[in-house]
Design a protein around this motif. Structure first.
Motif, PDB file in Angstrom:
ATOM      1  N   ASP A  20       1.442  -0.899  -0.122  1.00  0.00           N
ATOM      2  CA  ASP A  20       0.257  -0.277  -0.225  1.00  0.00           C
ATOM      3  C   ASP A  20       0.990   0.919   0.409  1.00  0.00           C
ATOM      4  O   ASP A  20       2.047   0.929  -0.494  1.00  0.00           O
ATOM      5  CB  ASP A  20      -1.515  -0.210   1.514  1.00  0.00           C
ATOM      6  CG  ASP A  20      -0.241   0.183   3.130  1.00  0.00           C
ATOM      7  OD1 ASP A  20       1.234  -0.038   2.777  1.00  0.00           O
ATOM      8  OD2 ASP A  20      -0.540  -0.001   3.192  1.00  0.00           O
ATOM      9  N   GLY A  21       0.829   2.336   0.467  1.00  0.00           N
ATOM     10  CA  GLY A  21       1.037   4.200   0.267  1.00  0.00           C
ATOM     11  C   GLY A  21       2.579   3.757   1.042  1.00  0.00           C
ATOM     12  O   GLY A  21       3.013   4.278   0.516  1.00  0.00           O
ATOM     13  N   ARG A  22       1.905   3.401   2.196  1.00  0.00           N
ATOM     14  CA  ARG A  22       3.071   2.829   3.067  1.00  0.00           C
ATOM     15  C   ARG A  22       3.674   1.900   3.408  1.00  0.00           C
ATOM     16  O   ARG A  22       4.784   1.554   4.265  1.00  0.00           O
ATOM     17  CB  ARG A  22       2.641   3.313   4.619  1.00  0.00           C
ATOM     18  CG  ARG A  22       2.062   4.318   4.539  1.00  0.00           C
ATOM     19  CD  ARG A  22       1.649   4.910   6.491  1.00  0.00           C
ATOM     20  NE  ARG A  22       0.069   4.340   6.305  1.00  0.00           N
ATOM     21  CZ  ARG A  22      -0.327   4.615   7.554  1.00  0.00           C
ATOM     22  NH1 ARG A  22       0.283   5.296   8.662  1.00  0.00           N
ATOM     23  NH2 ARG A  22      -1.582   3.898   7.913  1.00  0.00           N
ATOM     24  N   ASP A  23       3.512   0.958   2.310  1.00  0.00           N
ATOM     25  CA  ASP A  23       3.961  -0.503   2.427  1.00  0.00           C
ATOM     26  C   ASP A  23       4.455  -1.410   4.111  1.00  0.00           C
ATOM     27  O   ASP A  23       5.276  -1.801   4.138  1.00  0.00           O
ATOM     28  CB  ASP A  23       5.776  -0.548   2.164  1.00  0.00           C
ATOM     29  CG  ASP A  23       6.912   0.082   0.423  1.00  0.00           C
ATOM     30  OD1 ASP A  23       5.321  -0.865  -0.721  1.00  0.00           O
ATOM     31  OD2 ASP A  23       6.881   0.053  -0.009  1.00  0.00           O
ATOM     32  N   ARG A  24       3.250  -1.603   4.591  1.00  0.00           N
ATOM     33  CA  ARG A  24       2.861  -1.679   5.404  1.00  0.00           C
ATOM     34  C   ARG A  24       2.730  -3.415   5.039  1.00  0.00           C
ATOM     35  O   ARG A  24       2.112  -3.750   4.670  1.00  0.00           O
ATOM     36  CB  ARG A  24       1.552  -1.617   6.319  1.00  0.00           C
ATOM     37  CG  ARG A  24       1.553   0.052   6.682  1.00  0.00           C
ATOM     38  CD  ARG A  24      -0.212   0.249   7.110  1.00  0.00           C
ATOM     39  NE  ARG A  24      -0.796   0.226   6.254  1.00  0.00           N
ATOM     40  CZ  ARG A  24      -1.666   1.120   6.359  1.00  0.00           C
ATOM     41  NH1 ARG A  24      -2.871   1.306   6.705  1.00  0.00           N
ATOM     42  NH2 ARG A  24      -3.185   1.354   5.299  1.00  0.00           N
ATOM     43  N   VAL A  25       3.167  -3.840   6.400  1.00  0.00           N
ATOM     44  CA  VAL A  25       3.457  -5.779   6.333  1.00  0.00           C
ATOM     45  C   VAL A  25       2.121  -6.096   7.770  1.00  0.00           C
ATOM     46  O   VAL A  25       1.966  -5.495   8.251  1.00  0.00           O
ATOM     47  CB  VAL A  25       4.865  -5.830   6.828  1.00  0.00           C
ATOM     48  CG1 VAL A  25       4.807  -7.678   7.162  1.00  0.00           C
ATOM     49  CG2 VAL A  25       5.696  -5.679   6.206  1.00  0.00           C
ATOM     50  N   ALA A  26       0.883  -6.554   7.425  1.00  0.00           N
ATOM     51  CA  ALA A  26       0.147  -6.956   8.706  1.00  0.00           C
ATOM     52  C   ALA A  26       0.327  -8.446   8.404  1.00  0.00           C
ATOM     53  O   ALA A  26       1.529  -9.141   8.322  1.00  0.00           O
ATOM     54  CB  ALA A  26      -1.318  -7.068   7.986  1.00  0.00           C
ATOM     55  N   GLU A  27      -0.247  -9.128   8.819  1.00  0.00           N
ATOM     56  CA  GLU A  27      -0.114 -10.522  10.357  1.00  0.00           C
ATOM     57  C   GLU A  27      -1.504 -12.085   9.623  1.00  0.00           C
ATOM     58  O   GLU A  27      -0.513 -12.680   9.017  1.00  0.00           O
ATOM     59  CB  GLU A  27      -0.288 -10.566  11.570  1.00  0.00           C
ATOM     60  CG  GLU A  27       0.092 -12.324  12.247  1.00  0.00           C
ATOM     61  CD  GLU A  27      -0.030 -12.404  13.822  1.00  0.00           C
ATOM     62  OE1 GLU A  27      -0.106 -13.020  14.350  1.00  0.00           O
ATOM     63  OE2 GLU A  27      -1.039 -11.156  14.087  1.00  0.00           O
ATOM     64  N   ALA A  28      -2.444 -10.954   8.738  1.00  0.00           N
ATOM     65  CA  ALA A  28      -3.545 -11.630   8.021  1.00  0.00           C
ATOM     66  C   ALA A  28      -4.461 -10.998   6.995  1.00  0.00           C
ATOM     67  O   ALA A  28      -3.968  -9.743   6.994  1.00  0.00           O
ATOM     68  CB  ALA A  28      -3.980 -12.533   9.016  1.00  0.00           C
ATOM     69  N   VAL A  29      -4.838 -11.672   6.300  1.00  0.00           N
ATOM     70  CA  VAL A  29      -5.350 -10.921   5.675  1.00  0.00           C
ATOM     71  C   VAL A  29      -7.405 -12.017   5.186  1.00  0.00           C
ATOM     72  O   VAL A  29      -7.029 -13.066   5.312  1.00  0.00           O
ATOM     73  CB  VAL A  29      -5.233 -10.714   3.683  1.00  0.00           C
ATOM     74  CG1 VAL A  29      -4.826 -12.194   3.770  1.00  0.00           C
ATOM     75  CG2 VAL A  29      -6.057 -10.257   2.938  1.00  0.00           C
ATOM     76  N   ALA A  30      -8.144 -11.782   5.069  1.00  0.00           N
ATOM     77  CA  ALA A  30      -8.975 -12.268   4.825  1.00  0.00           C
ATOM     78  C   ALA A  30      -9.569 -11.904   3.503  1.00  0.00           C
ATOM     79  O   ALA A  30     -10.073 -10.334   2.829  1.00  0.00           O
ATOM     80  CB  ALA A  30     -10.248 -11.607   6.258  1.00  0.00           C
ATOM     81  N   GLY A 418      -3.120  -5.026  -7.496  1.00  0.00           N
ATOM     82  CA  GLY A 418      -2.124  -4.017  -7.104  1.00  0.00           C
ATOM     83  C   GLY A 418      -0.924  -4.296  -5.960  1.00  0.00           C
ATOM     84  O   GLY A 418      -0.511  -3.928  -5.477  1.00  0.00           O
ATOM     85  N   SER A 419      -2.513  -4.243  -4.945  1.00  0.00           N
ATOM     86  CA  SER A 419      -1.383  -3.990  -3.418  1.00  0.00           C
ATOM     87  C   SER A 419      -2.769  -4.822  -2.966  1.00  0.00           C
ATOM     88  O   SER A 419      -3.468  -4.977  -3.535  1.00  0.00           O
ATOM     89  CB  SER A 419      -1.656  -2.478  -2.764  1.00  0.00           C
ATOM     90  OG  SER A 419      -2.880  -2.095  -3.607  1.00  0.00           O
ATOM     91  N   ILE A 420      -2.368  -5.294  -1.639  1.00  0.00           N
ATOM     92  CA  ILE A 420      -3.732  -6.181  -0.547  1.00  0.00           C
ATOM     93  C   ILE A 420      -4.028  -4.881   0.417  1.00  0.00           C
ATOM     94  O   ILE A 420      -4.015  -4.661   1.366  1.00  0.00           O
ATOM     95  CB  ILE A 420      -2.625  -6.864   0.123  1.00  0.00           C
ATOM     96  CG1 ILE A 420      -2.287  -7.822  -0.884  1.00  0.00           C
ATOM     97  CG2 ILE A 420      -3.915  -8.184   0.986  1.00  0.00           C
ATOM     98  CD1 ILE A 420      -1.494  -8.878   0.410  1.00  0.00           C
ATOM     99  N   GLU A 421      -5.251  -4.356   0.421  1.00  0.00           N
ATOM    100  CA  GLU A 421      -5.924  -3.668   0.957  1.00  0.00           C
ATOM    101  C   GLU A 421      -7.369  -3.827   0.740  1.00  0.00           C
ATOM    102  O   GLU A 421      -8.335  -4.293  -0.758  1.00  0.00           O
ATOM    103  CB  GLU A 421      -6.193  -1.996   0.371  1.00  0.00           C
ATOM    104  CG  GLU A 421      -4.412  -1.195   0.473  1.00  0.00           C
ATOM    105  CD  GLU A 421      -4.744  -0.055  -0.678  1.00  0.00           C
ATOM    106  OE1 GLU A 421      -4.237   0.996   0.271  1.00  0.00           O
ATOM    107  OE2 GLU A 421      -3.817  -0.231  -1.459  1.00  0.00           O
ATOM    108  N   PRO A 422      -8.312  -3.688   1.358  1.00  0.00           N
ATOM    109  CA  PRO A 422      -9.940  -3.385   1.620  1.00  0.00           C
ATOM    110  C   PRO A 422     -10.135  -3.361   0.481  1.00  0.00           C
ATOM    111  O   PRO A 422     -10.093  -1.921  -0.059  1.00  0.00           O
ATOM    112  CB  PRO A 422      -9.977  -3.447   3.314  1.00  0.00           C
ATOM    113  CG  PRO A 422      -9.323  -3.421   3.892  1.00  0.00           C
ATOM    114  CD  PRO A 422      -8.057  -2.839   3.512  1.00  0.00           C
ATOM    115  N   GLY A 423     -11.291  -4.022  -0.163  1.00  0.00           N
ATOM    116  CA  GLY A 423     -12.318  -3.578  -1.570  1.00  0.00           C
ATOM    117  C   GLY A 423     -11.577  -3.758  -2.978  1.00  0.00           C
ATOM    118  O   GLY A 423     -12.147  -3.880  -3.823  1.00  0.00           O
TER     119      GLY A 423
END
Length: 461
Positions: A20-30, A418-423
């Motif tokens: 995403d715009g801040r190259d965040r790293v998360a732990e999980a995705v639904a 192109g990114s992993i973001e809700p929607g």
């Protein structure tokens, strides 16, 4: 209120590189209904986990946005694989020329062509690739030697997409001249006026614009250059014309016509004279008729700093292959001299200048394995261990963006993929390890564990 209905798929316990715009790293995705429903910590997935939810324990694995190979000849790859042109041409100064030295039998029928496309579909899914651009199909190649680039291929793609046969989202460019060969302004204008491409298939296939072959390549001394080759020549444009000035004028009129017709334009341009003229022509077309065109230079072997400035100011992208310089830099130096290397494949300089950079494979010229391309972009190290253009190295995060969110921009779909973001669409690539835990040279050996397209698993180990 947020939707807390059960997800179809939850990936948890890993490193989700959102890009995403801040190259965040998360732990999980639904994932629900083919879209990203939630990104965050593992405990945040609990409300979305129901009896019908498939839960994948990542155990530290990496999740990336689906990879987008933004310049890949899909039908030709299906006909050639596992043979690669770079392997066959390395000893002959081939660079990214497209003349197949040991071409397969010509694809004569629709069944032949569709088998090649479907073979590529399975191959790319195994690499985690969920989008690609087929860069040049059309009437200019209807009588071509391979049968892989004619206008019928566009309709094959559209029909397979409508039938659900594709395992990736495909963007195509039309071709009104010969592949790596001659074209004329008149034939180009006739193609723009008369050729009717197939209709788009929502979310799976679209014809975005046109490709123009402006010149050849420096190692073969067929790129048009401002500096002379070691034999004193300068190459020339591939556009028909009696002089350099006439050929340049024809190229500019072709760019203007395609731009005014509303097409995206991708121009194969490698020599420094060609990239300079193409950047100026695209920028002039955009100033005259301003619109969000997403035009781009393909390959861009030689790009002077002034050309990069023009491209950045006009919003012109660069689509290049990190594997080309690590394989062919000595050939370029032999053709143009060591001084030419200062402007050769300037990926670092392009990003620093503000140019949108896409990395791609040009497969079957190079392997479609993006992990090899990523490693080449970060290390600039060839198979012989030599580093080519160390100053042009990219950071791993920059190279990843050049395979995901920036190609989505090229496709005009950065709000969709192109990114992993809700929607956004649930196009995902799961690596069997930590992306940042492996040495860059070892990335090609990190398996792709799972590929997800529109929330559906299309590959799994």
């Amino acid at each position: 209120m947020p939707d807390v209905s059960p997800a179809d798929l939850v990936l948890t316990g890993g490193r989700v590189h959102t890009v995403d715009g801040r190259d965040r790293v998360a732990e999980a995705v639904a994932v629900r209904g083919g879209r990203i429903a939630r990104v965050g910590a593992a405990e945040e997935m609990a409300p979305l986990t129901g009896p019908g939810t498939r839960v994948v324990r990542l155990e530290g694995r990496s999740v990336l946005p689906g990879i987008n190979d933004s310049h890949l000849h899909g039908m030709w790859l299906g006909a050639m694989w596992p043979n690669l042109l770079m392997d066959q041409l390395a000893g002959s100064g081939g660079g990214h020329a497209h003349e197949p030295p040991s071409a397969p039998s010509r694809l004569e029928t629709a069944d032949d062509r569709r088998r090649a496309i479907l073979r590529t579909a399975d191959l790319l899914a195994s690499f985690g690739i969920t989008s690609y651009t087929e860069p040049g199909l059309g009437p200019g190649e209807d009588d071509g030697a391979t049968g892989c680039f004619g206008s019928a291929a566009l309709y094959d793609y559209a029909e397979l997409a409508a039938q659900g046969g594709l395992k990736a989202r495909v963007t195509a460019l039309m071709l009104f001249g010969e592949l790596d060969g001659r074209s004329s302004a008149q034939e180009f204008f006739d193609g723009l006026r008369d050729f009717k491409p197939p209709a788009d298939v929502q979310g799976r296939f679209k014809v975005a614009g046109v490709k123009i072959f402006a010149d050849g390549i420096p190692p073969m001394r067929t790129a048009w250059t401002d500096r002379p080759y070691t034999d004193g020549s300068h190459g020339a444009l591939l556009i028909e014309g009696r002089s350099d000035d006439r050929r340049e004028e024809a190229l500019r009129t072709m760019i203007d016509a395609a731009h005014d017709a509303g097409h995206q334009i991708g121009v194969h341009a490698t020599g420094d004279a060609t990239t300079r003229v193409v950047a100026d022509a695209l920028a002039a077309a955009l100033r005259r008729n301003e619109r969000d065109a997403r035009h781009y230079v393909i390959h861009g072997d030689l790009l002077a700093p002034r050309t990069l400035t023009v491209m950045s100011a006009a919003g012109i992208g660069l689509n290049t292959q990190a594997g080309i310089p690590v394989a062919t830099e000595p050939m370029l130096a032999d053709a143009l001299g060591e001084d030419a290397l200062r402007d050769a494949w300037p990926t670092r300089d392009a990003l620093d200048a503000g140019v949108r950079l896409c990395l791609s494979s040009d497969s079957p010229v190079l392997t479609p394995d993006w992990r090899a391309g990523l490693a080449a972009a970060v290390t600039r190290r060839g198979l012989d261990g030599s580093v080519r253009g160390e100053a042009q190295r990219l950071a791993l995060a920059e190279a990843l963006r050049a395979y995901t969110i920036t190609p989505a921009w090229q496709d005009g779909e950065e709000d969709v993929k192109g990114s992993i973001e809700p929607g956004k669409v649930a196009d995902l690539c799961v690596l069997d390890g930590d992306l940042y835990g492996a040495e860059p040279e070892a990335l090609p050996s990190v398996p792709v564990r799972m590929t997800v397209l529109d929330g559906e698993v299309v590959h799994e180990l």
